[in-house]
Scaffold this motif. Structure first.
Motif, PDB file in Angstrom:
ATOM      1  N   ASP A 205       1.000  -1.325  -0.278  1.00 15.18           N
ATOM      2  CA  ASP A 205       0.010   0.199   0.293  1.00 15.18           C
ATOM      3  C   ASP A 205       0.716   0.974   0.100  1.00 15.18           C
ATOM      4  N   GLU A 206       1.367   1.041   0.630  1.00 19.73           N
ATOM      5  CA  GLU A 206       3.044   2.357   0.900  1.00 19.73           C
ATOM      6  C   GLU A 206       4.070   2.458  -0.228  1.00 19.73           C
ATOM      7  N   GLY A 207       3.651   1.311  -0.893  1.00 23.31           N
ATOM      8  CA  GLY A 207       4.978   1.408  -1.626  1.00 23.31           C
ATOM      9  C   GLY A 207       3.698   1.966  -3.394  1.00 23.31           C
ATOM     10  N   LEU A 208       2.712   1.613  -2.914  1.00 25.45           N
ATOM     11  CA  LEU A 208       2.111   1.814  -4.051  1.00 25.45           C
ATOM     12  C   LEU A 208       1.679   3.920  -4.245  1.00 25.45           C
ATOM     13  N   LYS A 209       1.063   4.199  -3.172  1.00 31.47           N
ATOM     14  CA  LYS A 209       0.676   5.710  -2.831  1.00 31.47           C
ATOM     15  C   LYS A 209       2.070   6.288  -2.963  1.00 31.47           C
ATOM     16  N   ARG A 210       3.302   5.960  -3.017  1.00 32.93           N
ATOM     17  CA  ARG A 210       4.812   6.949  -2.685  1.00 32.93           C
ATOM     18  C   ARG A 210       5.781   6.394  -4.753  1.00 32.93           C
ATOM     19  N   SER A 211       4.464   6.037  -5.668  1.00 28.00           N
ATOM     20  CA  SER A 211       5.061   5.600  -6.551  1.00 28.00           C
ATOM     21  C   SER A 211       4.820   6.440  -7.480  1.00 28.00           C
ATOM     22  N   ILE A 213       5.520   5.193 -10.787  1.00 25.44           N
ATOM     23  CA  ILE A 213       4.624   4.139 -11.607  1.00 25.44           C
ATOM     24  C   ILE A 213       5.404   2.920 -11.132  1.00 25.44           C
ATOM     25  N   ILE A 214       5.000   1.817 -11.738  1.00 24.66           N
ATOM     26  CA  ILE A 214       5.432   0.487 -11.348  1.00 24.66           C
ATOM     27  C   ILE A 214       6.275  -0.246 -12.689  1.00 24.66           C
ATOM     28  N   TRP A 215       6.279  -1.270 -12.068  1.00 21.90           N
ATOM     29  CA  TRP A 215       7.310  -2.312 -13.329  1.00 21.90           C
ATOM     30  C   TRP A 215       6.161  -3.712 -13.544  1.00 21.90           C
ATOM     31  N   VAL A 216       5.732  -3.848 -14.903  1.00 23.84           N
ATOM     32  CA  VAL A 216       4.875  -5.290 -14.488  1.00 23.84           C
ATOM     33  C   VAL A 216       5.065  -5.829 -15.522  1.00 23.84           C
ATOM     34  N   GLY A 217       5.569  -6.487 -14.668  1.00 21.83           N
ATOM     35  CA  GLY A 217       5.800  -8.172 -15.747  1.00 21.83           C
ATOM     36  C   GLY A 217       4.735  -8.941 -16.114  1.00 21.83           C
ATOM     37  N   LEU A 218       4.027  -8.996 -17.049  1.00 18.32           N
ATOM     38  CA  LEU A 218       3.101 -10.382 -17.337  1.00 18.32           C
ATOM     39  C   LEU A 218       2.956 -11.551 -17.956  1.00 18.32           C
ATOM     40  N   VAL A 224       7.761  -4.224 -17.857  1.00 19.51           N
ATOM     41  CA  VAL A 224       7.836  -2.994 -18.442  1.00 19.51           C
ATOM     42  C   VAL A 224       7.142  -1.634 -17.746  1.00 19.51           C
ATOM     43  N   PRO A 225       7.922  -0.423 -17.308  1.00 21.90           N
ATOM     44  CA  PRO A 225       6.906   0.478 -16.677  1.00 21.90           C
ATOM     45  C   PRO A 225       6.474   1.010 -16.878  1.00 21.90           C
ATOM     46  N   CYS A 226       5.148   1.266 -15.625  1.00 17.66           N
ATOM     47  CA  CYS A 226       3.363   1.606 -16.287  1.00 17.66           C
ATOM     48  C   CYS A 226       3.273   2.895 -15.657  1.00 17.66           C
ATOM     49  N   TRP A 227       2.422   3.614 -16.282  1.00 16.72           N
ATOM     50  CA  TRP A 227       1.925   4.673 -14.890  1.00 16.72           C
ATOM     51  C   TRP A 227       0.696   3.697 -14.788  1.00 16.72           C
ATOM     52  N   PHE A 228      -0.205   3.655 -12.952  1.00 16.37           N
ATOM     53  CA  PHE A 228      -0.718   2.987 -13.086  1.00 16.37           C
ATOM     54  C   PHE A 228      -2.080   3.718 -11.948  1.00 16.37           C
ATOM     55  N   LEU A 229      -3.198   3.848 -11.625  1.00 17.83           N
ATOM     56  CA  LEU A 229      -4.435   3.679 -11.306  1.00 17.83           C
ATOM     57  C   LEU A 229      -4.481   3.452  -9.896  1.00 17.83           C
ATOM     58  N   TYR A 230      -3.988   3.962  -8.199  1.00 15.91           N
ATOM     59  CA  TYR A 230      -4.823   3.041  -7.103  1.00 15.91           C
ATOM     60  C   TYR A 230      -5.750   3.599  -6.752  1.00 15.91           C
ATOM     61  N   THR A 260       7.313  -1.413  -7.264  1.00 17.73           N
ATOM     62  CA  THR A 260       7.276  -0.245  -7.277  1.00 17.73           C
ATOM     63  C   THR A 260       8.543   0.534  -6.823  1.00 17.73           C
ATOM     64  N   ARG A 261       8.611   1.715  -7.203  1.00 21.35           N
ATOM     65  CA  ARG A 261       9.844   2.559  -6.909  1.00 21.35           C
ATOM     66  C   ARG A 261       9.253   4.026  -6.144  1.00 21.35           C
ATOM     67  N   TRP A 262      10.588   4.815  -5.037  1.00 17.06           N
ATOM     68  CA  TRP A 262       9.999   6.234  -4.630  1.00 17.06           C
ATOM     69  C   TRP A 262       9.979   6.784  -6.116  1.00 17.06           C
ATOM     70  N   LYS A 263       9.274   7.641  -5.071  1.00 16.84           N
ATOM     71  CA  LYS A 263       8.860   8.941  -6.598  1.00 16.84           C
ATOM     72  C   LYS A 263      11.009   9.509  -6.662  1.00 16.84           C
TER      73      LYS A 263
END
Length: 325
Positions: A205-211, A213-218, A224-230, A260-263
């Motif tokens: 939860d904290e990681g998503l709030k502070r990121s 972008i997130i990196w998503v591998g399906l 792949v780096p992605c912008w997202f909606l939380y 997730t990555r730090w801003k």
């Protein structure tokens, strides 16, 4: 003609309550959506069902002429499984089976009193049974335990308890090795899917709030780096529809690895596995509702919200990523 126990409106309400209870048990046991690595729970709804089985040396048949929820938890190798018949109109039943008798109890050979019968009689009996098995008329199965309940809610709990003891414990598995699949007959919607998803832990939860972008591998694809909606209710969505953000095989994805990555920093905060739910043009109302939130989230949007959503529906999908622990 017997009077129905419930009218149509009450029956619909009771069915909804029972589905909510199943959702709750799935969430509590942290069972992921989709086929599991070692086994799967299936959920369906039938109108009229029956089950014939043998307990010790006696045959039984249970009948459900009305509406019945059918739960089944089975190992992928079909060696152990549990069945639940959840009825709103009569006693419910939970049955636990194994494919072969336990080795410490022999091979299921002749009973002691068979010594009073000619050898040829039980040889003929076993040959007849083998013929039925080979033809698929009957299953190769041995009943471990059965129990009936006057209360459907208790039967649902007993189903999951039976599976824990007679299926998972038998092979040293855990619920994390299982997935669940809801048949279309049960009317399993997006709300059920979301409620059954695992609670998002504090670190995620904290990681998503502070990121940013997130990196998503399906599945097994490169992240792949992605912008997202939380969202405020802790649901995570990623758009795969634009040239700069299009994930490989997005329409067939079942699992994802998310980082997730730090801003403002090139440092990972958390990593987690997630189940993937694909939302495409066939779910137009839900696509548009989430699409509007995605448009508002996007920093650089060209065109109106309707134009963007229509383009996304034509060219891509929205992915809901449901974290697993």
């Amino acid at each position: 003609m017997p009077k129905p126990l419930y009218n149509a409106a009450v029956k619909t309400s009771v069915l909804a309550d029972l589905k909510d209870q199943i959702v709750k048990r799935i969430s509590e046991n942290r069972i992921s959506s989709g086929t599991g690595t070692r086994g799967t729970v299936t959920i369906s709804l039938a109108y009229g069902a029956g089950r014939t089985f043998k307990a010790h040396w006696s045959g039984f048949r249970i009948m459900f002429p009305g509406q019945v929820i059918i739960l089944r938890a089975e190992l992928n190798d079909a060696t152990f499984w549990t069945e639940g018949y959840i009825s709103m109109e009569q006693p419910s039943w939970v049955l636990a089976f194994r494919k072969q008798p336990h080795k410490d109890r022999g091979t299921g050979g002749p009973r002691p009193d068979d010594k009073f019968a000619p050898e040829s009689s039980y040889q003929a009996s076993y040959a007849f049974r083998k013929g039925l098995l080979d033809k698929g008329v009957i299953q190769q199965e041995e009943l471990i335990r059965m129990e009936d309940s006057d209360h459907a809610e208790e039967a649902i709990d007993q189903f999951f308890n039976y599976c824990s003891f007679y299926v998972l414990k038998a092979v040293g598995a855990t619920w994390s090795d299982f997935g669940y699949v809801a048949d279309p007959s049960i009317g399993w919607g997006a709300d059920h899917e979301h409620s059954a998803s695992l609670p998002i832990e504090a670190a995620i939860d904290e990681g998503l709030k502070r990121s940013d972008i997130i990196w998503v591998g399906l599945d097994t694809n490169t992240p792949v780096p992605c912008w997202f909606l939380y969202t405020k209710d802790k649901r995570l969505f990623v758009l795969s529809a634009e040239p700069q953000q299009r994930l490989p095989n997005h329409d067939r994805a079942r699992n994802a690895r998310v980082t997730t990555r730090w801003k403002g920093r090139d440092a990972a905060m958390t990593e987690f596995e997630a189940s993937v739910r694909v939302i495409d043009a066939s779910q137009s109302q839900e696509f548009r509702e989430i699409g509007e939130l995605l448009v508002n989230k996007r920093q650089s949007v060209i065109g109106t919200a309707e134009e963007n959503i229509t383009r996304w529906m034509t060219d891509g999908v929205i992915l809901e990523l449901i974290p697993r622990s």
